[in-house]
Design a protein around this motif. Structure first.
Motif, PDB file in Angstrom:
ATOM      1  N   CYS A   1       0.864  -1.187   0.000  1.00 48.74           N
ATOM      2  CA  CYS A   1       0.000   0.000   0.000  1.00 48.74           C
ATOM      3  C   CYS A   1       0.894   1.229   0.000  1.00 48.74           C
ATOM      4  CB  CYS A   1      -0.900   0.004   1.215  1.00 48.74           C
ATOM      5  SG  CYS A   1      -1.787   1.562   1.413  1.00 48.74           S
TER       6      CYS A   1
ATOM      7  N   TYR B   1       0.141   4.208   0.921  1.00 47.43           N
ATOM      8  CA  TYR B   1      -0.106   5.085   2.064  1.00 47.43           C
ATOM      9  C   TYR B   1       0.499   4.550   3.358  1.00 47.43           C
ATOM     10  CZ  TYR B   1      -3.750   6.874  -1.055  1.00 47.43           C
ATOM     11  OH  TYR B   1      -4.441   7.375  -2.120  1.00 47.43           O
ATOM     12  N   CYS B   2       0.289   3.265   3.628  1.00 49.85           N
ATOM     13  CA  CYS B   2       0.731   2.729   4.914  1.00 49.85           C
ATOM     14  C   CYS B   2       1.866   1.715   4.805  1.00 49.85           C
ATOM     15  CB  CYS B   2      -0.444   2.101   5.662  1.00 49.85           C
ATOM     16  SG  CYS B   2      -1.072   0.618   4.860  1.00 49.85           S
TER      17      CYS B   2
ATOM     18  N   CYS C   1      -7.586   1.345   4.833  1.00 47.95           N
ATOM     19  CA  CYS C   1      -6.239   1.781   5.181  1.00 47.95           C
ATOM     20  C   CYS C   1      -6.273   2.784   6.329  1.00 47.95           C
ATOM     21  CB  CYS C   1      -5.613   2.427   3.951  1.00 47.95           C
ATOM     22  SG  CYS C   1      -3.958   3.017   4.234  1.00 47.95           S
TER      23      CYS C   1
ATOM     24  N   HIS D   1      -6.764   0.839   0.943  1.00 48.53           N
ATOM     25  CA  HIS D   1      -5.358   0.881   0.563  1.00 48.53           C
ATOM     26  C   HIS D   1      -5.254   1.179  -0.931  1.00 48.53           C
ATOM     27  CE1 HIS D   1      -4.071  -0.983   4.304  1.00 48.53           C
ATOM     28  NE2 HIS D   1      -4.826  -2.041   4.096  1.00 48.53           N
TER      29      HIS D   1
HETATM   30 ZN   LIG Z   1      -2.728   1.298   3.425  1.00 53.02          ZN
END
Ligand SMILES: [Zn+2]
Ligand SMILES: [Zn+2]
Ligand SMILES: [Zn+2]
Length: 118
Positions: free
Chosen positions: A5, A7-8, A23, A33
């Motif tokens: 992912c 973002y994370c 997410c 995500h």
């Molecule tokens: Zn994520």
């Protein structure tokens, strides 16, 4: 092929499962995500400051002093094998850190720096 992912940094065995789960670090507060499109093996670089990380997860959970719209580093998801090309002026750099540390004459933001194109 594993999926990460953007973002994370969470890792899934496939993109479908990744895209189907929510997410915790989504920029809008909540959402699913999103697939990181770069090389999932790394290394990972921040598009704003050029800092290098071995794990995407560590990159996205550390704060970035250069990110104009967020608190954390944001991963560069283009090709990391060759030189980096500035998306505004087309100048190439071997070292992404060196690139983002220099101001770009074609950046629409006055005094802005070069930024890597994908
Ligand atoms: Zn994520
Ligand atoms: Zn950064
Ligand atoms: Zn430039």
């Amino acid at each position: 092929m594993s999926a990460l992912c953007k973002y994370c940094g969470q890792k899934y065995n496939d993109a479908r499962t990744l895209l189907g789960n929510s997410c915790s670090k989504h920029p809008d507060g909540r959402g699913r995500h999103a697939l990181f499109e770069g090389d999932t093996e790394g290394p990972f670089y921040c598009v704003h400051c050029g800092q290098k990380y071995g794990e995407l997860r560590s990159l996205v959970s550390n704060s970035c002093t250069r990110n104009p719209d967020g608190r954390y580093h944001e991963p560069y998801d283009g090709d990391v094998a060759g030189d980096f090309t500035c998306k505004y002026c087309g100048r190439t750099y071997r070292d992404i850190r060196n690139m983002v540390a220099n101001s770009c004459p074609k950046n629409p933001v006055r005094g802005g720096r070069h930024s890597p194109a994908r």
